[in-house]
Every structure is written in structure tokens, then in C-alpha cells.
Design an enzyme around this catalytic site. Structure first.
Site, PDB file in Angstrom:
ATOM      1  N   ALA A   9      11.034   9.015  12.554  1.00 28.35           N
ATOM      2  CA  ALA A   9      12.372   9.052  11.949  1.00 28.35           C
ATOM      3  C   ALA A   9      12.408   8.304  10.629  1.00 28.35           C
ATOM      4  O   ALA A   9      13.464   8.201  10.005  1.00 28.35           O
ATOM      5  CB  ALA A   9      13.417   8.474  12.905  1.00 28.35           C
ATOM      6  N   ILE A  12       8.391   8.872   5.439  1.00 27.22           N
ATOM      7  CA  ILE A  12       7.262   9.807   5.377  1.00 27.22           C
ATOM      8  C   ILE A  12       7.101  10.523   6.710  1.00 27.22           C
ATOM      9  O   ILE A  12       6.803  11.726   6.762  1.00 27.22           O
ATOM     10  CB  ILE A  12       5.962   9.077   4.989  1.00 27.22           C
ATOM     11  CG1 ILE A  12       6.151   8.289   3.690  1.00 27.22           C
ATOM     12  CG2 ILE A  12       4.812  10.072   4.828  1.00 27.22           C
ATOM     13  CD1 ILE A  12       4.960   7.411   3.305  1.00 27.22           C
ATOM     14  N   ASP A  33      10.597   6.618  17.954  1.00 26.18           N
ATOM     15  CA  ASP A  33      11.021   5.740  16.857  1.00 26.18           C
ATOM     16  C   ASP A  33      11.983   4.689  17.387  1.00 26.18           C
ATOM     17  O   ASP A  33      12.874   4.991  18.182  1.00 26.18           O
ATOM     18  CB  ASP A  33      11.691   6.550  15.747  1.00 26.18           C
ATOM     19  CG  ASP A  33      11.701   5.801  14.415  1.00 26.18           C
ATOM     20  OD1 ASP A  33      12.429   4.792  14.321  1.00 26.18           O
ATOM     21  OD2 ASP A  33      10.999   6.211  13.485  1.00 26.18           O
ATOM     22  N   LEU A  35      14.110   3.100  15.584  1.00 26.81           N
ATOM     23  CA  LEU A  35      15.328   3.172  14.778  1.00 26.81           C
ATOM     24  C   LEU A  35      15.741   1.794  14.273  1.00 26.81           C
ATOM     25  O   LEU A  35      16.866   1.331  14.467  1.00 26.81           O
ATOM     26  CB  LEU A  35      16.472   3.833  15.553  1.00 26.81           C
ATOM     27  CG  LEU A  35      16.269   5.302  15.929  1.00 26.81           C
ATOM     28  CD1 LEU A  35      17.484   5.853  16.647  1.00 26.81           C
ATOM     29  CD2 LEU A  35      15.934   6.152  14.704  1.00 26.81           C
ATOM     30  N   THR A 123      -2.139   2.516   4.031  1.00 31.64           N
ATOM     31  CA  THR A 123      -1.652   2.410   2.664  1.00 31.64           C
ATOM     32  C   THR A 123      -2.779   2.039   1.709  1.00 31.64           C
ATOM     33  O   THR A 123      -3.739   1.353   2.106  1.00 31.64           O
ATOM     34  CB  THR A 123      -0.540   1.347   2.579  1.00 31.64           C
ATOM     35  OG1 THR A 123      -0.225   1.071   1.207  1.00 31.64           O
ATOM     36  CG2 THR A 123      -0.981   0.039   3.223  1.00 31.64           C
ATOM     37  N   ASP A 124      -2.641   2.435   0.445  1.00 31.82           N
ATOM     38  CA  ASP A 124      -3.634   2.032  -0.558  1.00 31.82           C
ATOM     39  C   ASP A 124      -3.584   0.536  -0.830  1.00 31.82           C
ATOM     40  O   ASP A 124      -4.513  -0.030  -1.424  1.00 31.82           O
ATOM     41  CB  ASP A 124      -3.447   2.817  -1.849  1.00 31.82           C
ATOM     42  CG  ASP A 124      -2.118   2.550  -2.559  1.00 31.82           C
ATOM     43  OD1 ASP A 124      -1.233   1.906  -1.975  1.00 31.82           O
ATOM     44  OD2 ASP A 124      -1.968   3.014  -3.711  1.00 31.82           O
ATOM     45  N   GLU A 125      -2.525  -0.136  -0.394  1.00 31.06           N
ATOM     46  CA  GLU A 125      -2.390  -1.569  -0.655  1.00 31.06           C
ATOM     47  C   GLU A 125      -3.434  -2.401   0.087  1.00 31.06           C
ATOM     48  O   GLU A 125      -3.654  -3.564  -0.253  1.00 31.06           O
ATOM     49  CB  GLU A 125      -0.973  -2.041  -0.328  1.00 31.06           C
ATOM     50  CG  GLU A 125       0.078  -1.360  -1.190  1.00 31.06           C
ATOM     51  CD  GLU A 125       1.466  -1.943  -1.029  1.00 31.06           C
ATOM     52  OE1 GLU A 125       1.575  -3.166  -0.820  1.00 31.06           O
ATOM     53  OE2 GLU A 125       2.439  -1.169  -1.115  1.00 31.06           O
ATOM     54  N   TYR A 147       2.207  -7.767   4.381  1.00 27.63           N
ATOM     55  CA  TYR A 147       2.312  -6.347   4.727  1.00 27.63           C
ATOM     56  C   TYR A 147       0.956  -5.669   4.705  1.00 27.63           C
ATOM     57  O   TYR A 147       0.527  -5.054   5.689  1.00 27.63           O
ATOM     58  CB  TYR A 147       3.272  -5.631   3.780  1.00 27.63           C
ATOM     59  CG  TYR A 147       3.088  -4.134   3.779  1.00 27.63           C
ATOM     60  CD1 TYR A 147       3.251  -3.397   4.952  1.00 27.63           C
ATOM     61  CD2 TYR A 147       2.737  -3.437   2.621  1.00 27.63           C
ATOM     62  CE1 TYR A 147       3.068  -2.021   4.968  1.00 27.63           C
ATOM     63  CE2 TYR A 147       2.547  -2.070   2.628  1.00 27.63           C
ATOM     64  CZ  TYR A 147       2.713  -1.364   3.798  1.00 27.63           C
ATOM     65  OH  TYR A 147       2.525   0.000   3.817  1.00 27.63           O
ATOM     66  N   LYS A 151      -1.363  -4.079   7.800  1.00 27.42           N
ATOM     67  CA  LYS A 151      -1.858  -2.709   7.828  1.00 27.42           C
ATOM     68  C   LYS A 151      -3.381  -2.678   7.928  1.00 27.42           C
ATOM     69  O   LYS A 151      -3.951  -1.847   8.646  1.00 27.42           O
ATOM     70  CB  LYS A 151      -1.395  -1.951   6.581  1.00 27.42           C
ATOM     71  CG  LYS A 151       0.092  -1.688   6.536  1.00 27.42           C
ATOM     72  CD  LYS A 151       0.580  -0.830   7.687  1.00 27.42           C
ATOM     73  CE  LYS A 151       0.106   0.598   7.575  1.00 27.42           C
ATOM     74  NZ  LYS A 151       0.672   1.458   8.661  1.00 27.42           N
ATOM     75  N   LYS A 186      13.328   0.508  -1.554  1.00 28.76           N
ATOM     76  CA  LYS A 186      12.117   0.763  -2.333  1.00 28.76           C
ATOM     77  C   LYS A 186      12.499   1.101  -3.775  1.00 28.76           C
ATOM     78  O   LYS A 186      13.594   1.573  -4.054  1.00 28.76           O
ATOM     79  CB  LYS A 186      11.303   1.889  -1.701  1.00 28.76           C
ATOM     80  CG  LYS A 186      10.852   1.607  -0.256  1.00 28.76           C
ATOM     81  CD  LYS A 186       9.921   0.403  -0.191  1.00 28.76           C
ATOM     82  CE  LYS A 186       9.476   0.094   1.225  1.00 28.76           C
ATOM     83  NZ  LYS A 186       8.552   1.076   1.773  1.00 28.76           N
ATOM     84  N   ARG A 211       1.583   1.589 -10.474  1.00 28.70           N
ATOM     85  CA  ARG A 211       1.421   2.263  -9.187  1.00 28.70           C
ATOM     86  C   ARG A 211       1.141   3.745  -9.417  1.00 28.70           C
ATOM     87  O   ARG A 211       1.470   4.306 -10.460  1.00 28.70           O
ATOM     88  CB  ARG A 211       2.686   2.106  -8.326  1.00 28.70           C
ATOM     89  CG  ARG A 211       3.082   0.660  -8.028  1.00 28.70           C
ATOM     90  CD  ARG A 211       2.081  -0.008  -7.122  1.00 28.70           C
ATOM     91  NE  ARG A 211       2.466  -1.362  -6.734  1.00 28.70           N
ATOM     92  CZ  ARG A 211       2.011  -2.478  -7.288  1.00 28.70           C
ATOM     93  NH1 ARG A 211       1.136  -2.405  -8.290  1.00 28.70           N
ATOM     94  NH2 ARG A 211       2.393  -3.661  -6.864  1.00 28.70           N
ATOM     95  N   ARG A 270       7.376 -10.849  -7.989  1.00 35.97           N
ATOM     96  CA  ARG A 270       7.025 -10.942  -6.568  1.00 35.97           C
ATOM     97  C   ARG A 270       5.870 -11.931  -6.384  1.00 35.97           C
ATOM     98  O   ARG A 270       4.948 -11.995  -7.199  1.00 35.97           O
ATOM     99  CB  ARG A 270       6.619  -9.558  -6.076  1.00 35.97           C
ATOM    100  CG  ARG A 270       6.035  -9.517  -4.674  1.00 35.97           C
ATOM    101  CD  ARG A 270       5.544  -8.128  -4.345  1.00 35.97           C
ATOM    102  NE  ARG A 270       6.641  -7.218  -4.067  1.00 35.97           N
ATOM    103  CZ  ARG A 270       6.508  -5.888  -4.031  1.00 35.97           C
ATOM    104  NH1 ARG A 270       5.347  -5.333  -4.311  1.00 35.97           N
ATOM    105  NH2 ARG A 270       7.554  -5.125  -3.755  1.00 35.97           N
TER     106      ARG A 270
END
Length: 340
Positions: A9, A12, A33, A35, A123-125, A147, A151, A186, A211, A270
Site C-alpha cells: 500500500a 512503489i 501492509d 498502514l 535502495t541505491d543508498e 535508514y 536496508k 519526500k 540524485r 541533513r
């Protein structure tokens, strides 16, 4: 296939579910999900009446529920995650719980039931700050935020289950994603919705952090390609191949809405801000996938979607949203801003 889509939900995940129901009508999709604030069952309204779709509200950390759902599926696609870097800096423990422990719970259920595929959406991070060139799937993971570390921790659990139990796992590492139904914390939906209301657009530091923005439809197609055509045990980068700074995103949004540059506001940078991400997606392209939506075109379409769907996003920008916003974005003093 019979699919369990955890976190389906979310932004992506819901796009992946909508595409799956449309493009693979023979599949059966169960969405699990919790939620949380970023999950919205309304994201799945377009498929809510589909006979091959079922929604279950629940937590991937609930082992009993997960085991029950996994017994009847062929594959798991795990989108469920805490995903906002700024929130991870404020409350990292929540990210570890969902992104690492939750992934473990799903893996245990997958091992017990013998699923044919387990796809971990990452993620690419996890590659960390990339000064030059583009990250390939063979590069080491060097996460620099709670974060991205959580991941990466989830990925390591996936690798461990591949090596220890021969679980047929695949990991995708997507670049920054934008498009309809994205929660407005975001950067792109935040800038769009703020600009619609003539509110300031908070740009971190000097706005030069870069990015690679990919449209959500392209990202979801990439995940589907990896799931159906990828090789078990492989990782796949999913990126568009562009390089856009925060300042440039602000300019694109303001241009699309015909708003003045005076709405740009530089704020405190940040903590530990990664300056650049870039991934090489040749491995996924080798399976026939290509990104189709250029940023300028996709962003204008996204702007139009938010203009036409205020009833979706306005209720989300209230209460706790603004409390977090005020804590997170600290405007630079005038003298500091002049030095940018």
C-alpha cells in the site's frame, strides 16, 4: 504466480501491485501492509475490485500472520520498510525493527514454506556517497545513515538465507523514485505541494547534492523484470541514469507550476548528507528492461497529478506531518545563506 506483496500500500509497492493486476491478470496478489503514516490503502483503489487481489492489514514483524499468508504463495516481494532518511536520523530504532527484523520474519516464513522466489526491494543508498562513476552490484555497501544501514542489514539477512538455506532470493537496489501517490514528505511531492500553496521549498544546504531520479512506473517495471526474468542469487540496480541536484529539482517544479524562484529556501543541511548517488543498471538492462520516462516529462505529469488529486494529499499534510516538518527544516540565517 501467487504473490505476497508486503508494503504493497506504499508508494512503489502500490504501483507494482497496480501493474501486476493489469499486466498479469492470471496472477493472484495478496498485499500485506501495516498502514503506517506512509501506507495508504487508497493507493490500491484502482484494483480494489479485482478478483485476484486481496488486502490484509498487518505487520511483517508478526510471525504468525506472515507464516499463515506465505503458506499459499509462490513468491514474496518485500517493499515493507521505513524509508525516510530524515526520520531515521530522529528514530533509528523503528527502522531496524522493520527493515532488519521484519525482513528476517519474512525470510523465516519463506524458508519454512519453500517459496520459489523472494525479492527484497532495497535502495541505491546502501552504496553510500559515490564521488564519481556509478555503483555496480559488485561494489561494497557503505551506508551512512540509519535508514541505509537498516536496508543494508536487511540485505545481509537475505544473503545469509541464500548462503545458509539456499533460499532463491533476489535484491533490487532502486534510485530515488518519484511519481503519483508518493507521500508528501519526500522532496518532489513536498516541493510540488508546497509550491501549489505558495509555501517555501526547503532546499538542504547549498542544494548541490545529486540524485538519479527514476519514475515509479519505470522502477516497478524493473522490479517485475528482476522477479520474473532475473537469476536467483543476483542483485539488480534500478536507475534511470541521470544526475539532478536538489536546487535543480526546485527549479523544475517551480517552472512546471509557473511559480517564482523566491519560493526557494535554503535550510540546514541533513546530518551526514550523502552528496551523490549513481548506479549502473546494465545487469537489469541485459534482461530487456529500459527506463522510459524522462525526468522533465515525468515531473510535469507528476505535478499535474498532484494538482488534480488534492483530496488525496491535503489530508496527509496535517498534524504530525507539520510537527515533523518544523523539527526537521531549520532555515539558514540570512548571513549564512548569503555565503552559499
Amino acid at each position: 504466480m501467487r504473490l505476497l506483496v508486503s508494503g504493497g500500500a506504499g508508494f512503489i509497492g502500490s504501483e507494482f501491485v497496480r501493474q501486476t493486476i493489469s499486466n498479469h491478470p492470471e496472477d493472484r496478489v495478496v498485499v500485506l501492509d501495516k498502514l503506517t503514516y506512509a501506507g495508504n490503502v487508497r493507493n490500491l483503489d484502482p484494483v480494489a475490485q479485482s478478483a485476484n487481489y486481496r488486502f490484509v492489514e498487518g505487520d511483517i514483524c508478526d510471525g504468525t500472520l506472515v507464516a499463515e499468508l506465505v503458506r499459499d504463495v509462490d513468491a514474496i516481494v518485500n517493499f515493507a520498510a521505513e524509508s525516510h532518511v530524515d526520520r531515521s536520523l530522529e528514530a533509528p530504532g523503528q527502522f531496524i525493527q522493520t527493515d532488519v527484523f521484519g525482513t528476517y520474519v519474512l525470510l523465516e516464513a519463506a524458508r519454512a514454506s519453500g517459496v520459489e522466489r523472494f525479492l527484497q526491494v532495497s535502495t541505491d543508498e546502501v552504496y553510500g556517497d559515490v564521488e564519481e562513476g556509478s555503483s555496480t552490484e559488485h561494489d561494497p555497501l557503505r551506508p551512512r545513515s540509519p535508514y541505509s544501514a537498516s536496508k543494508a542489514g536487511g540485505e545481509m539477512m537475505v544473503w545469509a538465507y541464500r548462503a545458509s538455506y539456499s533460499l532463491p532470493v533476489i535484491t533490487t537496489r532502486g534510485s530515488n523514485t518519484y511519481g503519483p501517490y508518493q507521500y508528501p514528505e519526500k522532496i518532489i511531492p513536498l516541493f510540488i505541494t508546497n509550491a501549489i500553496d505558495d509555501q517555501l521549498l526547503p532546499i538542504y544546504g547549498d542544494g548541490s547534492a545529486v540524485r538519479d531520479y527514476i519514475h515509479v512506473a519505470d522502477h516497478a517495471r524493473g522490479i517485475d523484470t528482476a522477479l520474473r526474468q532475473g537469476t536467483a542469487g543476483q542483485d539488480y540496480n534500478v536507475g534511470y541514469g541521470g544526475a539532478t541536484s536538489g536546487g535543480e529539482v526546485a527549479d523544475l517544479v517551480l517552472g512546471a507550476l509557473d511559480k517564482p524562484a523566491s519560493l526557494k529556501q535554503h535550510v540546514r543541511d541533513r546530518l551526514g548528507h550523502d552528496r551523490r548517488y549513481s548506479v549502473n543498471s546494465d545487469r537489469l538492462r541485459g534482461l530487456g528492461w529500459r527506463p522510459l520516462v524522462p525526468l522533465d516529462h515525468g515531473l510535469r505529469e507528476t505535478v499535474q497529478w498532484y494538482r488534480e488529486n488534492e483530496q488525496w494529499w491535503r489530508p496527509l499534510k496535517s498534524g504530525e506531518f507539520w510537527e515533523f516538518y518544523r523539527r526537521n527544516y531549520k532555515p539558514l540565517q540570512a548571513d549564512a545563506a548569503q555565503g552559499l
